[in-house]
Design a protein around this motif. Structure first.
Motif, PDB file in Angstrom:
ATOM      1  N   ASP A  31     -15.200   4.802  -6.580  1.00  0.00           N
ATOM      2  CA  ASP A  31     -14.563   6.066  -6.974  1.00  0.00           C
ATOM      3  C   ASP A  31     -13.058   5.899  -7.111  1.00  0.00           C
ATOM      4  O   ASP A  31     -12.450   6.381  -8.054  1.00  0.00           O
ATOM      5  CB  ASP A  31     -14.851   7.161  -5.931  1.00  0.00           C
ATOM      6  N   ASP A  32     -12.455   5.193  -6.174  1.00  0.00           N
ATOM      7  CA  ASP A  32     -11.013   4.998  -6.231  1.00  0.00           C
ATOM      8  C   ASP A  32     -10.639   4.166  -7.461  1.00  0.00           C
ATOM      9  O   ASP A  32      -9.657   4.444  -8.136  1.00  0.00           O
ATOM     10  CB  ASP A  32     -10.516   4.314  -4.954  1.00  0.00           C
ATOM     11  N   ARG A  33     -11.461   3.166  -7.724  1.00  0.00           N
ATOM     12  CA  ARG A  33     -11.197   2.343  -8.913  1.00  0.00           C
ATOM     13  C   ARG A  33     -11.228   3.192 -10.173  1.00  0.00           C
ATOM     14  O   ARG A  33     -10.358   3.089 -11.025  1.00  0.00           O
ATOM     15  CB  ARG A  33     -12.255   1.240  -9.041  1.00  0.00           C
ATOM     16  N   SER A  34     -12.246   4.032 -10.290  1.00  0.00           N
ATOM     17  CA  SER A  34     -12.331   4.772 -11.541  1.00  0.00           C
ATOM     18  C   SER A  34     -11.314   5.907 -11.581  1.00  0.00           C
ATOM     19  O   SER A  34     -10.833   6.257 -12.651  1.00  0.00           O
ATOM     20  CB  SER A  34     -13.755   5.262 -11.794  1.00  0.00           C
ATOM     21  N   ASN A  35     -10.947   6.442 -10.430  1.00  0.00           N
ATOM     22  CA  ASN A  35      -9.978   7.544 -10.456  1.00  0.00           C
ATOM     23  C   ASN A  35      -8.536   7.067 -10.536  1.00  0.00           C
ATOM     24  O   ASN A  35      -7.690   7.749 -11.080  1.00  0.00           O
ATOM     25  CB  ASN A  35     -10.108   8.398  -9.183  1.00  0.00           C
ATOM     26  N   ARG A  36      -8.257   5.926  -9.937  1.00  0.00           N
ATOM     27  CA  ARG A  36      -6.854   5.561  -9.779  1.00  0.00           C
ATOM     28  C   ARG A  36      -6.484   4.218 -10.377  1.00  0.00           C
ATOM     29  O   ARG A  36      -5.323   3.830 -10.344  1.00  0.00           O
ATOM     30  CB  ARG A  36      -6.483   5.589  -8.290  1.00  0.00           C
ATOM     31  N   GLY A  37      -7.463   3.500 -10.913  1.00  0.00           N
ATOM     32  CA  GLY A  37      -7.155   2.170 -11.425  1.00  0.00           C
ATOM     33  C   GLY A  37      -6.529   2.175 -12.801  1.00  0.00           C
ATOM     34  O   GLY A  37      -6.014   1.168 -13.255  1.00  0.00           O
ATOM     35  N   SER A  38      -6.562   3.315 -13.473  1.00  0.00           N
ATOM     36  CA  SER A  38      -6.130   3.295 -14.860  1.00  0.00           C
ATOM     37  C   SER A  38      -4.690   3.733 -15.040  1.00  0.00           C
ATOM     38  O   SER A  38      -4.111   3.562 -16.094  1.00  0.00           O
ATOM     39  CB  SER A  38      -7.044   4.194 -15.688  1.00  0.00           C
ATOM     40  N   GLU A  39      -4.103   4.316 -14.021  1.00  0.00           N
ATOM     41  CA  GLU A  39      -2.733   4.805 -14.123  1.00  0.00           C
ATOM     42  C   GLU A  39      -1.823   3.943 -13.263  1.00  0.00           C
ATOM     43  O   GLU A  39      -2.198   3.584 -12.151  1.00  0.00           O
ATOM     44  CB  GLU A  39      -2.658   6.224 -13.560  1.00  0.00           C
ATOM     45  N   PRO A  40      -0.632   3.648 -13.717  1.00  0.00           N
ATOM     46  CA  PRO A  40       0.276   2.935 -12.822  1.00  0.00           C
ATOM     47  C   PRO A  40       0.599   3.804 -11.608  1.00  0.00           C
ATOM     48  O   PRO A  40       0.630   5.024 -11.717  1.00  0.00           O
ATOM     49  CB  PRO A  40       1.536   2.726 -13.665  1.00  0.00           C
ATOM     50  N   VAL A  49       3.330   5.090  -9.575  1.00  0.00           N
ATOM     51  CA  VAL A  49       4.776   5.228  -9.694  1.00  0.00           C
ATOM     52  C   VAL A  49       5.309   5.725  -8.352  1.00  0.00           C
ATOM     53  O   VAL A  49       4.807   6.704  -7.814  1.00  0.00           O
ATOM     54  CB  VAL A  49       5.118   6.214 -10.830  1.00  0.00           C
ATOM     55  N   THR A  50       6.305   5.014  -7.817  1.00  0.00           N
ATOM     56  CA  THR A  50       6.669   5.276  -6.415  1.00  0.00           C
ATOM     57  C   THR A  50       7.775   6.302  -6.232  1.00  0.00           C
ATOM     58  O   THR A  50       8.375   6.387  -5.181  1.00  0.00           O
ATOM     59  CB  THR A  50       7.092   3.973  -5.706  1.00  0.00           C
ATOM     60  N   GLY A  51       8.028   7.098  -7.271  1.00  0.00           N
ATOM     61  CA  GLY A  51       9.148   8.033  -7.171  1.00  0.00           C
ATOM     62  C   GLY A  51       8.933   9.209  -6.242  1.00  0.00           C
ATOM     63  O   GLY A  51       9.887   9.862  -5.844  1.00  0.00           O
ATOM     64  N   VAL A  52       7.704   9.511  -5.912  1.00  0.00           N
ATOM     65  CA  VAL A  52       7.431  10.719  -5.132  1.00  0.00           C
ATOM     66  C   VAL A  52       7.231  10.390  -3.663  1.00  0.00           C
ATOM     67  O   VAL A  52       6.498   9.462  -3.324  1.00  0.00           O
ATOM     68  CB  VAL A  52       6.180  11.434  -5.691  1.00  0.00           C
ATOM     69  N   ARG A  53       7.855  11.160  -2.802  1.00  0.00           N
ATOM     70  CA  ARG A  53       7.754  10.948  -1.364  1.00  0.00           C
ATOM     71  C   ARG A  53       6.330  11.216  -0.864  1.00  0.00           C
ATOM     72  O   ARG A  53       5.697  12.175  -1.281  1.00  0.00           O
ATOM     73  CB  ARG A  53       8.727  11.900  -0.664  1.00  0.00           C
ATOM     74  N   GLY A  54       5.867  10.351   0.020  1.00  0.00           N
ATOM     75  CA  GLY A  54       4.607  10.615   0.708  1.00  0.00           C
ATOM     76  C   GLY A  54       3.341  10.458  -0.117  1.00  0.00           C
ATOM     77  O   GLY A  54       2.299  10.987   0.245  1.00  0.00           O
ATOM     78  N   GLN A  55       3.420   9.754  -1.214  1.00  0.00           N
ATOM     79  CA  GLN A  55       2.216   9.549  -2.028  1.00  0.00           C
ATOM     80  C   GLN A  55       1.301   8.499  -1.410  1.00  0.00           C
ATOM     81  O   GLN A  55       1.759   7.406  -1.080  1.00  0.00           O
ATOM     82  CB  GLN A  55       2.612   8.957  -3.370  1.00  0.00           C
ATOM     83  N   VAL A  56       0.037   8.796  -1.348  1.00  0.00           N
ATOM     84  CA  VAL A  56      -0.915   7.808  -0.860  1.00  0.00           C
ATOM     85  C   VAL A  56      -1.261   6.873  -2.020  1.00  0.00           C
ATOM     86  O   VAL A  56      -1.654   7.335  -3.086  1.00  0.00           O
ATOM     87  CB  VAL A  56      -2.201   8.490  -0.335  1.00  0.00           C
ATOM     88  N   PRO A  57      -1.081   5.578  -1.841  1.00  0.00           N
ATOM     89  CA  PRO A  57      -1.378   4.659  -2.958  1.00  0.00           C
ATOM     90  C   PRO A  57      -2.879   4.488  -3.154  1.00  0.00           C
ATOM     91  O   PRO A  57      -3.668   4.847  -2.275  1.00  0.00           O
ATOM     92  CB  PRO A  57      -0.746   3.340  -2.490  1.00  0.00           C
ATOM     93  N   PRO A  58      -3.275   3.928  -4.284  1.00  0.00           N
ATOM     94  CA  PRO A  58      -4.699   3.596  -4.467  1.00  0.00           C
ATOM     95  C   PRO A  58      -5.146   2.606  -3.386  1.00  0.00           C
ATOM     96  O   PRO A  58      -4.320   1.972  -2.731  1.00  0.00           O
ATOM     97  CB  PRO A  58      -4.738   2.936  -5.848  1.00  0.00           C
ATOM     98  N   LEU A  59      -6.430   2.471  -3.217  1.00  0.00           N
ATOM     99  CA  LEU A  59      -6.961   1.538  -2.230  1.00  0.00           C
ATOM    100  C   LEU A  59      -6.606   0.094  -2.589  1.00  0.00           C
ATOM    101  O   LEU A  59      -6.380  -0.228  -3.753  1.00  0.00           O
ATOM    102  CB  LEU A  59      -8.484   1.671  -2.135  1.00  0.00           C
ATOM    103  N   VAL A  60      -6.614  -0.758  -1.591  1.00  0.00           N
ATOM    104  CA  VAL A  60      -6.314  -2.179  -1.837  1.00  0.00           C
ATOM    105  C   VAL A  60      -7.354  -2.835  -2.732  1.00  0.00           C
ATOM    106  O   VAL A  60      -7.095  -3.866  -3.347  1.00  0.00           O
ATOM    107  CB  VAL A  60      -6.238  -2.992  -0.523  1.00  0.00           C
ATOM    108  N   THR A  61      -8.527  -2.242  -2.806  1.00  0.00           N
ATOM    109  CA  THR A  61      -9.595  -2.804  -3.636  1.00  0.00           C
ATOM    110  C   THR A  61      -9.484  -2.358  -5.081  1.00  0.00           C
ATOM    111  O   THR A  61     -10.262  -2.782  -5.928  1.00  0.00           O
ATOM    112  CB  THR A  61     -10.948  -2.365  -3.061  1.00  0.00           C
TER     113      THR A  61
END
Ligand SMILES: [Zn+2]
Length: 1018
Positions: free
Chosen positions: A259-268, A270-282
């Motif tokens: 799920d994380d791959r399909s939801n978050r793998g396609s967008e870079p 971007v670290t500009g926002v405070r407190g953002q949870v990054p995509p999973l390491v996988t």
């Protein structure tokens, strides 16, 4: 293209053309992005598959046959970066099937003692609940805990009480049946209108939540807690209900990863926002630095920190950051820029000495800045002055990495150097055990042959033509042999030091040399060493004096460096640091078990301290045929930031590939010397605890003689004041180190986090993989001082508290019989169980004391991706792979019941790759993969797959190569035939199943956690 010659000229993403042209790039090689073929180790990796090598060097006579073809890694089939919105929904997970009464003992065999005490009254009196777990479709899944509803007669049978959750009959007619089998994510949020006991604030997505108490519970509520307590326990065992939870109904790691791959793998990201949870390491994703450090450098257990210490304690969620300061980046990401602030050095806060960073606030027209960490106001040095624009931002904001990026480097001035003197380039010293076993196994010859070519690939800075690193050579058994390899000599000269009690270096000039200048002499030496000791009878070795010798040599040369020690046995020869065999497996599960992890003498701790002071990092390659006390020998490696490798029962033909690949990578990898790391934080929190391979002489500075690109330091934070939601919390990690060319630098990573007054916000911004990384390191350190059982119980208890706090304060009120997990932590139980079952905390059948000490040491420096796959291995059905596509087959869950007899699987955990072959695999596939005609002919002693020219063979080998490239160590390949004796070993890695040594299955552990949580809530 070499690892050291990459340049990144692209501007940081999404910013108005920053002009960083004036800044140098410290050219670090990129870590291959998972799945993306990448030639970081492209220049020289020896003739092994797994690493790509555009220019393979000439094979040497002892490296065995070259594979006919060198497989190229395949790219993962990741979608290009486009389009999909990032999913930010993080809602809780209800686990169906958890409606069982607390005293139930019928939930399958469990290794845990049954919870004592009677079932407790409900803690969260709530509104009428639809029965969410009990009313599944009838008869379809007879073993499901929540289904089928027992026939009405059951209720009038021996059970003379109210219907029980999990075993009970159909719901009352007023409640329509609910579909009972799917994961019921956030179901309760939609169905429930009820009180929230502690936190009355609005929970996004649950607009109907209020702080008002809900209506009183209706009398007919189907609540398992309302069952009179003794009933179940009074039943004779055979009458106790047997039921089983459907493994498909509990949270699946594979599903979460996909799920994380399909939801978050396609967008870079971007670290500009405070407190953002990054995509999973996988997930394979691209990072754009816009003011916060990339998750490749820092990952946190939570990106939203409780404002108060009370709240943090209540949640029991540890606040920790896993920091990998010199992490390599994929080739399409920008390396940290090198900033030179001139003779006065980096601009820093006057009070707390924090380095200039994007969060500093410029005031008074730019003449001063206010520190974001301590609020102190500091004058801007004249050479650094710049006007502000109408928003208060400096007009050179985008031209300066330290104002606009999360990660960058400063060139350090002489003030940052030892003895106020710029450092000399570091040295590498190769120290080879030439005792009987080392010679006889062919190891000495192998090392010498390898070094002849490997020395041309020492780390280089930027576009320097040759490495600045000097090299030296020592061989040893009971005595030490130093070699003079000065370029002016016709032949190398050996000097023997037999007085090992007081080690000194018998030569200075000619010991550490430039490879190119002394090439002829070095080659001659490496040719001669195997011959000189070919007939040795010496079986005893020393170890302490070897490290002392290396340390003294670096001291004499006034430089930092690394020792590469190749060692085979317990050092029993008379010398400082002499050890005895104290292995005793009977200590397992006793209060003395901790001694197995402790060093048997303090000699090596003291030696490590001296090494750190000199910047002498020790990498250890061990080749034991029996116990050699890794717990003691590894101390210096551990405390100097070095790496340890172990090849038990080393055999040339089966282990040389793995050893040589590890050695090549180890010699070539990016490393900083004489490093000191400090983590500064904004007011309110501070770094209180550190985990990793390093030395600390005070409470704030992490010292490492060497820190390489794979090493991770985990830092824990505690509150010392209140935090505010407005200002958030800031971390600044500053690493001072000497580069491989002898340049003194500071690498800075900044990260801003949110702060919350609602526990729900904490739970919605957690990262379970990072939490597990922290918990594993915490537990693995704990075994040094506490009985293993105490450590395990503490882990379980902490996690139960974390989940109980969520349940109590954040989840909607619902039947207490239901297990509700926060969405971001729904894998916490399964992963925690893997940590509990790991060899350190619960040794497998054939695991040695040395193995456990070794694993303990490895895990302590692992990053989040490594702990993730180490504790929950990746299992790939390769017979399902599409041979025409570059993609990997979808991974499956680590359970025997997921394996089909007709398929072949790969399982990897970062140290091993297993190839599991089912008994019913088609003959054609066996022929294609192994080159033999039947299952029975497959040799399980193979340590590599034969190179066969057919699509299936190529596909499987390319997958293996791809996995090898992703890991920091070359994994050992083991062929396992179903029903063969090696299968026992393999099954230990099927971590969702019950283990042979008593580790709970996932289902059982989840039940156990559920009980623990309920106990806490009552
Ligand atoms: Zn400050």
């Amino acid at each position: 293209m070499s690892v050291n010659q990459q340049t990144h000229t692209g501007p940081p993403y999404g910013q108005p053309q920053p002009g960083y042209q004036g800044y140098q790039q410290p050219a670090y090689g990129g870590q291959p992005l998972p799945g993306v073929p990448h030639s970081q180790y492209g220049v020289y990796n020896g003739p092994m598959p797994g690493y790509q090598q555009p220019v393979p060097p000439q094979g040497t006579s002892h490296q065995g046959p070259l594979p006919p073809s060198v497989s190229q890694g395949l790219p993962l089939a990741q979608p290009p970066f486009s389009g999909q919105p990032v999913s930010t929904q993080r809602l809780p997970t209800q686990v169906p099937g958890f409606a069982s009464p607390p005293s139930s003992t019928g939930i399958g065999p469990s290794s845990y003692p049954p919870t004592t005490g009677a079932p407790r009254p409900p803690t969260m009196p709530g509104p009428p609940l639809p029965v969410q777990t009990a009313a599944g479709p009838p008869t379809s899944q007879p073993n499901h805990v929540s289904s089928p509803p027992p026939p009405p007669s059951t209720l009038s049978g021996p059970y003379q009480g109210p219907p029980m959750s999990g075993l009970r009959g159909p719901p009352p007619p007023t409640h329509p049946p609910q579909p009972g089998y799917q994961m019921q994510q956030n179901g309760s949020f939609e169905q429930v209108r009820g009180p929230q006991t502690n936190y009355g604030g609005a929970y996004p997505g649950t607009p109907n939540y209020g702080s008002q108490p809900g209506p009183p519970p209706p009398p007919k509520r189907l609540d398992p807690d309302s069952i009179p307590s003794p009933q179940l326990n009074e039943l004779p065992p055979q009458q106790k209900p047997r039921h089983r939870i459907d493994p498909d109904a509990i949270p699946s790691p594979i599903q979460v990863i996909e799920d994380d791959r399909s939801n978050r793998g396609s967008e870079p990201f971007v670290t500009g926002v405070r407190g953002q949870v990054p995509p999973l390491v996988t997930t394979n994703f691209l990072v754009k630095d816009q003011g916060n450090a990339s998750p490749r450098y820092i990952r946190c257990t939570s990106y939203n920190i409780p404002c108060t210490s009370d709240m943090a304690k209540q949640s029991q969620v540890p606040l920790a950051a896993v920091i990998k300061p010199l992490a390599t980046l994929p080739p399409d990401e920008t390396l940290p820029y090198l900033v030179d602030h001139g003779e006065s050095g980096p601009v820093r806060c006057n009070r707390c000495k924090a380095y200039m960073c994007p969060f500093m606030q410029f005031i008074e027209g730019g003449r001063r800045f206010q520190c974001c960490f301590c609020s102190c106001v500091t004058e801007v040095p004249p050479h650094y002055f710049q006007h502000l624009d109408h928003t208060g931002k400096r007009v050179d904001f985008y031209d300066r990495p330290e104002l606009s990026l999360g990660s960058y480097e400063f060139l350090a001035t002489v003030d940052y150097c030892k003895n106020n003197k710029f450092p000399s380039p570091p040295a590498f010293i190769f120290m080879i055990d030439v005792s009987y076993n080392a010679v006889k196994s062919g190891l000495v010859r192998l090392i010498c042959e390898e070094l002849k070519s490997l020395l041309d690939y020492l780390p280089r800075e930027g576009n320097m033509e040759e490495s600045a690193i000097r090299v030296g050579f020592v061989t040893y058994n009971k005595v030490l042999h130093f070699y003079n390899v000065k370029s002016s000599l016709a032949q190398p000269q050996m000097m023997v030091v037999s007085d090992v009690a007081d080690m000194f270096v018998p030569l200075l000039d000619g010991f550490l040399v430039n490879v190119n200048e002394s090439r002829t002499v070095i080659i001659s030496l490496l040719d001669q060493i195997p011959e000189m000791f070919a007939d040795t009878r010496e079986t005893e070795t020393v170890f302490g004096p070897v490290i002392q010798a290396g340390l003294e040599a670096l001291k004499a040369a006034e430089c930092a460096g690394k020792l590469f020690i190749f060692h085979t046995s317990l050092p029993i020869a008379e010398a400082p640091g002499k050890l005895k065999n104290r292995d005793d497996k009977k200590l397992i599960n006793t209060d003395k078990e901790k001694t197995l992890f402790q060093p048997q003498t303090s000699f090596y701790n003291n030696l490590a301290k001296d090494c750190v002071a000199q910047g002498c990092c020790v990498d250890l390659f061990l080749f034991p045929n029996q116990y050699l006390d890794v717990a003691t020998l590894g101390i210096v490696t551990y405390q100097t930031g070095g790496s340890i490798y172990k090849y038990a029962y080393f055999q040339l033909e089966t282990d040389q590939d793995r050893f040589l690949n590890d050695l090549r990578r180890d010699v070539q990898k990016e490393v900083g010397f004489d490093a000191v790391m400090r983590v500064r934080t904004s007011t309110g929190i501070r770094a209180t605890d550190f985990f990793g391979a390093f030395f600390m002489s005070n409470t704030t500075d992490v010292e490492m003689a060497g820190l390489d690109c794979d090493k991770t330091i985990t830092v824990e934070f505690k509150h010392d004041d209140k935090l505010s939601e407005d200002s958030g919390a800031l971390l600044q990690c500053a690493l001072l180190y000497t580069s491989c060319a002898g340049q003194r630098r500071l690498r800075i990573h900044n990260l801003s986090l949110n702060c919350c007054t609602q526990l729900a916000d904490l739970y919605r911004n957690c990262e379970t993989d990072t939490l597990i990384n922290y918990l594993a390191k915490y537990a693995y350190r704990g075994v040094l001082n506490s009985p293993v059982k105490t450590v395990r119980d503490a882990l379980i208890n902490q996690c139960a508290q974390i989940l109980a706090c969520y349940r109590k304060n954040c989840a909607s009120p619902s039947s207490a019989g239901q297990l509700i997990l926060p969405e971001c932590m729904k894998l916490l139980p399964v992963y925690l169980n893997c940590v509990l079952k790991s060899d350190v905390l619960q040794p497998g059948l054939e695991v040695t004391t040395d193995d456990r000490a070794y694993i303990r040491q490895l895990v302590t420096s692992m990053d989040v991706a490594e702990t993730n796959v180490f504790f929950y291995p990746r299992l790939l059905p390769v017979t399902k792979a599409d041979v025409d596509s570059d993609s990997l087959p979808a991974a499956i869950r680590n359970s025997e019941e997921r394996l089909s007899k007709g398929d072949i699987y790969l399982l990897e955990n970062g140290l091993n790759i297993f190839v599991w072959v089912g008994v019913n695999v088609q003959q054609g596939l066996i022929q294609n993969l192994f080159g033999v005609s039947s299952f029975s002919q497959i040799s399980s002693t193979l340590n590599t797959l034969p190179v066969l020219e057919n699509p299936f063979s190529k596909k499987v080998r390319s997958i293996i190569d791809m996995l090898q490239v992703q890991r920091s160590r070359y994994m050992k390949l083991i062929i396992v035939k179903q029903e063969d004796k090696l299968e026992m070993l393999f099954k230990q890695f099927l971590v969702e199943d019950k283990s042979l040594t008593g580790g709970a299955s996932y289902v059982d552990f989840l039940c156990h956690m559920h009980k623990e949580i309920r106990q806490l809530l009552s």
